[in-house]
Design a protein around this motif. Structure first.
Motif, PDB file in Angstrom:
ATOM      1  N   GLN A   1      -6.691   8.592 -59.639  1.00  0.00           N
ATOM      2  CA  GLN A   1      -7.772   9.842 -60.267  1.00  0.00           C
ATOM      3  C   GLN A   1      -6.511  10.533 -60.183  1.00  0.00           C
ATOM      4  O   GLN A   1      -5.468  10.264 -59.230  1.00  0.00           O
ATOM      5  N   ALA A   2      -5.100  11.285 -61.699  1.00  0.00           N
ATOM      6  CA  ALA A   2      -4.738  11.935 -61.321  1.00  0.00           C
ATOM      7  C   ALA A   2      -4.512  13.408 -60.743  1.00  0.00           C
ATOM      8  O   ALA A   2      -5.597  13.734 -60.711  1.00  0.00           O
ATOM      9  N   VAL A   3      -3.732  13.551 -59.756  1.00  0.00           N
ATOM     10  CA  VAL A   3      -3.463  14.450 -59.836  1.00  0.00           C
ATOM     11  C   VAL A   3      -1.875  15.163 -59.402  1.00  0.00           C
ATOM     12  O   VAL A   3      -1.166  14.919 -59.440  1.00  0.00           O
ATOM     13  N   PRO A   4      -1.608  16.651 -59.317  1.00  0.00           N
ATOM     14  CA  PRO A   4      -0.333  17.557 -59.420  1.00  0.00           C
ATOM     15  C   PRO A   4       1.003  17.509 -58.546  1.00  0.00           C
ATOM     16  O   PRO A   4       1.131  16.966 -58.818  1.00  0.00           O
ATOM     17  N   GLU A   5       0.021  17.017 -57.507  1.00  0.00           N
ATOM     18  CA  GLU A   5       0.930  17.084 -56.275  1.00  0.00           C
ATOM     19  C   GLU A   5       1.300  15.701 -55.853  1.00  0.00           C
ATOM     20  O   GLU A   5       0.400  14.747 -56.438  1.00  0.00           O
ATOM     21  N   GLY A   6       2.507  15.373 -55.473  1.00  0.00           N
ATOM     22  CA  GLY A   6       2.416  13.870 -55.688  1.00  0.00           C
ATOM     23  C   GLY A   6       2.634  13.662 -53.409  1.00  0.00           C
ATOM     24  O   GLY A   6       1.505  14.524 -53.086  1.00  0.00           O
ATOM     25  N   LYS A   7       2.401  12.441 -53.088  1.00  0.00           N
ATOM     26  CA  LYS A   7       1.740  12.250 -51.694  1.00  0.00           C
ATOM     27  C   LYS A   7       3.224  12.969 -50.612  1.00  0.00           C
ATOM     28  O   LYS A   7       4.193  12.875 -50.680  1.00  0.00           O
ATOM     29  N   GLU A   8       1.839  13.467 -49.084  1.00  0.00           N
ATOM     30  CA  GLU A   8       3.049  14.890 -48.858  1.00  0.00           C
ATOM     31  C   GLU A   8       3.492  14.239 -47.589  1.00  0.00           C
ATOM     32  O   GLU A   8       3.881  14.293 -46.956  1.00  0.00           O
ATOM     33  N   THR A   9       2.534  12.524 -47.235  1.00  0.00           N
ATOM     34  CA  THR A   9       2.925  12.121 -46.257  1.00  0.00           C
ATOM     35  C   THR A   9       3.837  10.941 -45.717  1.00  0.00           C
ATOM     36  O   THR A   9       2.814  10.093 -46.965  1.00  0.00           O
ATOM     37  N   LYS A  10       4.061   9.934 -45.055  1.00  0.00           N
ATOM     38  CA  LYS A  10       4.453   8.795 -44.979  1.00  0.00           C
ATOM     39  C   LYS A  10       3.102   7.606 -44.416  1.00  0.00           C
ATOM     40  O   LYS A  10       2.646   6.420 -45.242  1.00  0.00           O
ATOM     41  N   LYS A  11       1.992   7.602 -43.903  1.00  0.00           N
ATOM     42  CA  LYS A  11       1.098   7.199 -43.125  1.00  0.00           C
ATOM     43  C   LYS A  11       0.113   7.874 -43.909  1.00  0.00           C
ATOM     44  O   LYS A  11      -0.779   8.926 -43.712  1.00  0.00           O
ATOM     45  N   ASN A  12      -0.907   6.764 -44.036  1.00  0.00           N
ATOM     46  CA  ASN A  12      -1.805   7.073 -44.839  1.00  0.00           C
ATOM     47  C   ASN A  12      -3.054   7.087 -43.492  1.00  0.00           C
ATOM     48  O   ASN A  12      -2.641   6.380 -42.661  1.00  0.00           O
ATOM     49  N   ARG A  13      -4.266   7.968 -43.798  1.00  0.00           N
ATOM     50  CA  ARG A  13      -4.881   7.511 -43.258  1.00  0.00           C
ATOM     51  C   ARG A  13      -6.125   6.660 -42.616  1.00  0.00           C
ATOM     52  O   ARG A  13      -7.202   6.533 -42.242  1.00  0.00           O
ATOM     53  N   LEU A  14      -5.928   6.160 -43.919  1.00  0.00           N
ATOM     54  CA  LEU A  14      -6.836   5.091 -44.521  1.00  0.00           C
ATOM     55  C   LEU A  14      -6.219   4.447 -45.135  1.00  0.00           C
ATOM     56  O   LEU A  14      -5.062   4.727 -45.834  1.00  0.00           O
TER      57      LEU A  14
END
Length: 120
Positions: free
Chosen positions: A57-70
């Protein structure tokens, strides 16, 4: 002792991203199935074998952290061969292949930086 049913069933995994149509094609190559673009903001793939749907799903903000929680672990027959193909498709390798008595895994990022592992 039998397996107890939960209150629900995992139906789909949704990934926030900038380019659903591009990312679904990457993941369809990796897990199988045909990419579907429902709208410019929503794409998905139904992997074979009863695996949960992967949706983007498209979201306006980019990924903000390097590490995923999942993250997702994707079982493959040949980590090196799959890794090399995914690199040609925009993925990135994170570290070296790790091996222990349970098998081996390679941490990677998809083209938008979402972490996943190839496992054997």
């Amino acid at each position: 002792m039998g397996i107890e049913a939960g209150l629900g069933r995992l139906d789909e995994i949704v990934v926030d991203c900038a380019d659903p149509a591009g990312l679904v094609r990457f993941w369809a190559l990796l897990v199988g199935g045909s990419p579907v673009d429902r709208t410019p903001q929503w794409s998905y793939v139904d992997p074979p074998g009863g695996q949960p749907r992967l949706a983007f799903q498209a979201v306006p903000e980019g990924k903000e952290t390097k590490k995923n929680r999942l993250h997702l672990d994707v079982e493959v027959g040949d980590i090196d061969a799959v890794r090399d193909e995914l690199l040609r498709r925009g993925a990135q390798v994170v570290g070296e292949v790790q091996t222990d008595d349970q098998g081996a895994f390679q941490v990677m990022h998809d083209p938008e930086g979402n972490e996943f592992c190839l496992v054997r």
